[in-house]
Design a protein around this motif. Structure first.
Motif, short mmCIF file in Angstrom:
data_model
loop_
_atom_site.label_atom_id
_atom_site.label_comp_id
_atom_site.label_asym_id
_atom_site.label_seq_id
_atom_site.Cartn_x
_atom_site.Cartn_y
_atom_site.Cartn_z
N TYR A 1 -3.32 5.46 6.50
CA TYR A 1 -1.84 5.52 6.48
C TYR A 1 -1.27 5.69 5.08
N ALA A 2 -1.89 5.04 4.08
CA ALA A 2 -1.35 5.14 2.72
C ALA A 2 -1.57 6.53 2.15
N ALA A 3 -2.73 7.07 2.38
CA ALA A 3 -3.03 8.43 1.89
C ALA A 3 -2.12 9.45 2.58
N ALA A 4 -1.87 9.24 3.86
CA ALA A 4 -1.00 10.15 4.60
C ALA A 4 0.44 10.05 4.09
N ALA A 5 0.87 8.83 3.77
CA ALA A 5 2.22 8.63 3.22
C ALA A 5 2.33 9.31 1.86
N LYS A 6 1.28 9.16 1.06
CA LYS A 6 1.28 9.81 -0.27
C LYS A 6 1.41 11.32 -0.12
N LYS A 7 0.68 11.87 0.81
CA LYS A 7 0.69 13.32 1.02
C LYS A 7 2.09 13.79 1.40
N ILE B 1 6.31 6.73 6.01
CA ILE B 1 5.51 5.49 6.11
C ILE B 1 4.63 5.45 7.36
N PHE B 2 5.07 6.16 8.41
CA PHE B 2 4.23 6.23 9.61
C PHE B 2 3.66 7.63 9.81
N ALA B 3 3.36 8.31 8.70
CA ALA B 3 2.78 9.66 8.77
C ALA B 3 1.43 9.62 9.49
N SER B 4 0.72 8.53 9.32
CA SER B 4 -0.51 8.32 10.10
C SER B 4 -0.51 6.90 10.62
N SER B 5 -1.06 6.72 11.82
CA SER B 5 -1.15 5.37 12.36
C SER B 5 -2.58 4.83 12.22
N ALA C 1 0.83 -1.21 0.00
CA ALA C 1 0.00 0.00 0.00
C ALA C 1 0.87 1.26 0.00
N ILE C 2 1.96 1.22 0.74
CA ILE C 2 2.88 2.37 0.77
C ILE C 2 3.52 2.58 -0.61
N ILE C 3 3.92 1.48 -1.23
CA ILE C 3 4.55 1.59 -2.56
C ILE C 3 3.55 2.14 -3.58
N ASP C 4 2.34 1.59 -3.58
CA ASP C 4 1.31 2.09 -4.49
C ASP C 4 1.08 3.59 -4.30
#
Lengths: 270, 270
Positions: free
Chosen positions: B250-256, B242-246, B45-48
């Motif tokens: 989390y994936a949307a937060a990492a993208k941001k 990667i831990f921008a949101s717990s 999910a993080i990679i995507d």
């Protein structure tokens, strides 16, 4: 394993031999090559043959990692096969920032329950501390290694230190982070005279000495300069023992080599 | 991946962001914890979510090793999931005598086909050479790290070198073993002014810069002093992305977060 338990084993056996399980799949005896579990079969036979003559086994993780998942499985099975009486070392040369070293410590002290792991000092205190926090576990820090590359950085003299070389500073500084009860150093055997000097800096710590055998170090000189009142040495031989023969008699040949080391060591100990 | 291919990716994306997959199982979002394959699900999910905003992924091997066999399996699956367009780094900090480093090189360039691996310099030339022998693969040697322990040894001044510190000697000596086509250095971001000086020693090499984000380094300063005519930087952010949101976002937060880095980087690149 505690320091006293290790000393007791050395005294009982008249040996401070560590057998290095650098089991290179390319160097296996011909009759084993291609067999499933060839490395595990080989390791078990080597352990059976040498366990009465050594006090420690050192698993060189690189030779297992390079076999992928199967390699890690064999590393775990080999470790489980080593008798509890023997001091087990993961020769993994890890080291990273604190939160990452904590993960490496977990790997080699919990997931794979080794007694000790080798650690590279370049990143300093927070890269070493997480390993030292485990009770009855050992951190073996690289001091002076036996390879040609040790001259690139380890032997550079430092400014304002009366000619002190980097590796000496590594020994002295690292000693402040641990005790002779949880900290050892890797000190190569190719220049045994260095050992005399190193013993003057760190009289009490155990030293793990590779480089005897295939790499050319002399057991007599290492013992002369390296032994202290508690023995204080683990002398590692890898290829010289485990690949003593490439035939079907490999285990018997390994036993013979280990026994020769033990006989010689028992003289130096007495 | 070649140097030119990496530069092309950076130019195309307007980003020199490397996302660090230091996937600590303890820090996974609550809804994933306890699920089978939670780490793999998280990584995918993080990679995507981040792949359009970064040019590289760095897998911190410690966090996978500490999960045992399953961890190595997930590392392999994560690596396979990363698009071919992205520069992949095994942050493994390996290094040993030649025959052993050759096994580590096999592990991270063949068994796990990463583009690059991080290597510790303490054991010198023969510990680094086996990695450099692979065509179109990269060796990333520790230069000056960003942790507190970097002051223990890396910053010690050397004798007869006009105050030159150990890490400078490591940069200079190591440069003789490789080229800007197969050798990079880890240079921490916590003191960006050091980067200006380091660029005067090694103007051409790519630098892998950790320490931006959770460790406190400033992207603006790193870019000001670290960028060269080919970009020459990979700036790594791990926890900050990667831990921008717990939470479940989390994936949307990492993208941001990745997108914010990209936006800022595209300004510094132009």
């Amino acid at each position: 394993m505690t320091r006293q338990q290790l000393i007791d084993q050395i005294t009982k056996k008249g040996s401070y031999l560590c057998v290095g399980l650098d089991t290179d799949i390319e160097k296996l005896p011909a009759h084993l090559k291609g067999q499933p579990d060839a490395v595990l079969t080989f390791n078990k036979a080597i352990i059976d043959a040498t366990k009465d003559h050594c006090v420690s086994y050192k698993i060189n993780t690189a030779f297992y990692e390079s076999q992928g998942l199967k390699g890690w499985e064999i590393m775990a099975e080999t470790l489980a096969y080593i008798p509890d009486t023997h001091f087990t070392i993961a020769d993994a040369k890890r080291g990273d920032i604190g939160n990452t070293s904590a993960q490496y410590a977990k790997t080699f002290f919990e997931v794979l329950p080794f007694d000790a792991v080798t650690v590279a000092p370049y990143m300093g205190e927070d890269s070493v501390r997480p390993f030292l926090e485990y009770k009855d576990k050992w951190t073996i820090v690289l001091g002076l290694t036996s390879n040609a590359g040790s001259f690139n950085f380890q032997r550079l003299p430092l400014e304002h230190k009366n000619g002190k070389q980097l590796y000496e500073q590594v020994l002295q500084t690292t000693c402040e982070w641990g005790t002779p009860e949880n900290l050892m150093f890797v000190v190569g055997a190719t220049r045994a005279s260095d050992l005399e000097y190193i013993r003057s800096i760190i009289p009490d710590h155990f030293l793990l000495v590779p480089g005897v055998g295939a790499q050319g170090g002399s057991l007599e000189e290492v013992s002369k300069y390296g032994l202290n009142k508690d023995a204080g040495l683990l002398v590692n031989a890898s290829r010289a023992v485990i690949f003593a023969s490439s035939g079907e008699d490999y285990a018997a040949a390994a036993k013979k080599m280990a026994q020769e080391y033990q006989t010689e060591m028992s003289i130096y100990l007495s």
